[in-house]
Design a protein around this motif. Structure first.
Motif, short mmCIF file in Angstrom:
data_model
loop_
_atom_site.label_atom_id
_atom_site.label_comp_id
_atom_site.label_asym_id
_atom_site.label_seq_id
_atom_site.Cartn_x
_atom_site.Cartn_y
_atom_site.Cartn_z
N PHE A 211 -8.20 -0.62 -22.51
CA PHE A 211 -9.52 -0.97 -23.05
C PHE A 211 -10.07 -2.30 -22.55
CE2 PHE A 211 -7.71 1.18 -27.12
CZ PHE A 211 -7.69 2.40 -26.48
N ASP A 250 -10.84 -1.13 -19.02
CA ASP A 250 -12.25 -0.73 -19.00
C ASP A 250 -13.20 -1.90 -18.79
OD1 ASP A 250 -11.34 1.82 -19.57
OD2 ASP A 250 -11.70 1.63 -21.73
N ALA A 251 -12.87 -3.08 -19.34
CA ALA A 251 -13.78 -4.22 -19.19
C ALA A 251 -13.96 -4.58 -17.73
CB ALA A 251 -13.26 -5.42 -19.98
N ARG A 254 -15.99 -1.87 -15.96
CA ARG A 254 -17.42 -1.98 -16.28
C ARG A 254 -18.05 -3.18 -15.57
NH1 ARG A 254 -19.90 0.21 -21.04
NH2 ARG A 254 -18.73 1.96 -21.89
N TYR A 308 -23.01 0.25 -16.00
CA TYR A 308 -22.82 0.70 -17.37
C TYR A 308 -23.78 -0.06 -18.28
CZ TYR A 308 -18.20 2.75 -16.23
OH TYR A 308 -17.17 3.50 -15.71
N ILE A 311 -22.16 -3.91 -23.27
CA ILE A 311 -21.40 -3.70 -24.49
C ILE A 311 -20.48 -4.90 -24.67
CG2 ILE A 311 -19.51 -2.48 -23.33
CD1 ILE A 311 -19.28 -0.64 -25.76
N GLU A 315 -16.92 -4.20 -29.32
CA GLU A 315 -17.52 -2.87 -29.50
C GLU A 315 -16.76 -1.82 -28.70
OE1 GLU A 315 -22.19 -4.26 -30.23
OE2 GLU A 315 -21.45 -3.80 -28.21
N ASN A 316 -16.39 -2.15 -27.48
CA ASN A 316 -15.66 -1.21 -26.66
C ASN A 316 -14.28 -0.92 -27.23
OD1 ASN A 316 -15.21 0.32 -24.06
ND2 ASN A 316 -13.63 -1.24 -23.83
N LYS A 320 -12.79 2.69 -28.95
CA LYS A 320 -11.61 3.36 -28.41
C LYS A 320 -10.50 3.49 -29.46
CE LYS A 320 -13.24 3.97 -24.23
NZ LYS A 320 -12.56 3.55 -23.00
N ASP A 332 -20.35 6.66 -24.76
CA ASP A 332 -20.32 6.05 -23.44
C ASP A 332 -18.96 6.16 -22.75
OD1 ASP A 332 -22.98 5.24 -23.79
OD2 ASP A 332 -22.35 3.40 -24.80
N ALA A 333 -18.21 7.21 -23.05
CA ALA A 333 -16.93 7.44 -22.36
C ALA A 333 -17.01 8.63 -21.42
CB ALA A 333 -15.82 7.66 -23.38
#
Length: 347
Positions: A211, A250-251, A254, A308, A311, A315-316, A320, A332-333
């Motif tokens: 994440f 993910d960060a 993105r 993207y 966010i 929040e992300n 998750k 948004d996935a």
């Protein structure tokens, strides 16, 4: 042929190294992040003694009866003990397993507390206090805190190297990580016979992406970890002797608009004669400040591939976690879910 490259990062840990040596490491990191999203790092400076202390603490805790371990479970917070089949990592992408909470592993999670930082009004949901089984496993807390400190330091060294690899100004991420949500999730894939029903399809840890910014993983040199390549094929990955596995979350994907990969991975521990071979792992998640906004970095978007939507880190992560622990599909996935759907159809 698919390979997870081995990279010696010691020039970033050695003040006497030259700019050219660090530049070569940054080049290798950029290549691995672009093509695989996973790498094995050596020259990380973490001694075998620290690993031995970690594994001894894990064994002491996981050898306890299941009902005792359940006393350290926490409801609604990503801390403490998680029993087997209480989570589903694939739901962090909005992709339900046949049996929704079917991930076999048990886990214990600790992380950053709000009191660690001189920042007003940090949300408890992102920075809860930790649960420690001090009265049950005497050496558990000091061993885990030591490992947490070591991998946290390593993560910041890696972030320095990643900053150089992206061609960003030195310290670019400092204001985004000075009160970082960090977490250490320690996983176990073996339980004594009779403690959990093994009938039906067995998932060690469902397919997912991590994440946050980056993950530092120690794992037994036992088969189980599998990584998804760009063509939708799964590949077995085992750590080399003395290496730690590092992957992007993910960060970072993105921020770079998928120039760098937050690679899908899963765990299917080997089963021999109906018994799961022991496999342990400890994943340190370096996630960033709860209020840091993930926006596409300069030069990483275009008309053919817009970035993207913005966010925050929290929040992300919260979206998750809600999928993983409560079965609530995150928004948004779509990109990640599509990759998993494609891989499943190709198996």
């Amino acid at each position: 042929m698919f390979t997870v490259p081995i990279i010696d990062i010691s020039p970033y840990a050695d003040p006497a190294s030259t700019p050219a040596q660090r530049a070569e490491v940054a080049r290798q990191l950029d290549e691995a992040a672009t093509n695989v999203g996973f790498m094995q790092v050596v020259g990380h400076g973490i001694a075998q003694e620290s690993i031995d202390r970690l594994t001894a603490a894990l064994d002491a805790f996981y050898d306890l009866p299941l009902e005792v371990k359940k006393n350290y479970a926490r409801q609604g917070e990503n801390r403490g003990y998680s029993p087997p089949k209480s989570e589903s990592l694939s739901m962090s992408l909005g992709v339900a397993a046949a049996n929704q909470m079917n991930d076999f592993y048990e886990a214990f999670t600790v992380g950053s507390e709000g009191s660690w930082y001189e920042v007003d009004e940090l949300p408890v949901v992102s920075y809860p206090t930790n649960t420690w089984p001090d009265d049950t496993v005497e050496q558990f807390r000091p061993a885990i805190e030591h490992w947490f400190t070591q991998t946290r330091h390593l993560s910041r060294i890696l972030l320095h190297a990643f900053t150089d690899a992206l061609g960003l100004p030195a310290g670019y991420f400092d204001d985004l990580t000075d009160h970082s949500i960090d977490a250490l999730k320690m996983n176990n894939y073996t339980l004594p016979e009779g403690e959990i029903e093994l009938a039906g399809e067995l998932t060690g840890m469902g397919a997912h992406t991590d994440f946050g910014i980056l993950t530092v993983l120690w794992a037994d040199r036992v088969p189980g970890l599998q990584v998804l390549d760009r063509t939708g094929m799964w590949h077995d990955v085992q750590p080399e002797e003395g290496a730690l596995i590092v992957n992007l979350g993910d960060a970072m994907a993105r921020w770079t608009n998928d120039r760098w990969l937050s690679t899908m991975h899963r765990v299917d521990p080997p089963v021999v004669d109906g018994r799961i071979i022991r496999r342990r792992s400890a994943a340190f998640f370096f996630d960033g400040n709860f209020d840091a906004v993930i926006e596409t970095l300069p030069g990483c978007s275009g008309t053919d591939r817009p970035g993207y939507p913005p966010i925050t880190i929290a929040e992300n992560i919260n979206a998750k976690l809600a999928g993983m622990k409560q079965g609530v599909a995150p928004r948004d996935a779509e990109r990640e879910a599509q990759r998993l759907a494609t891989a499943q159809s190709a198996r």
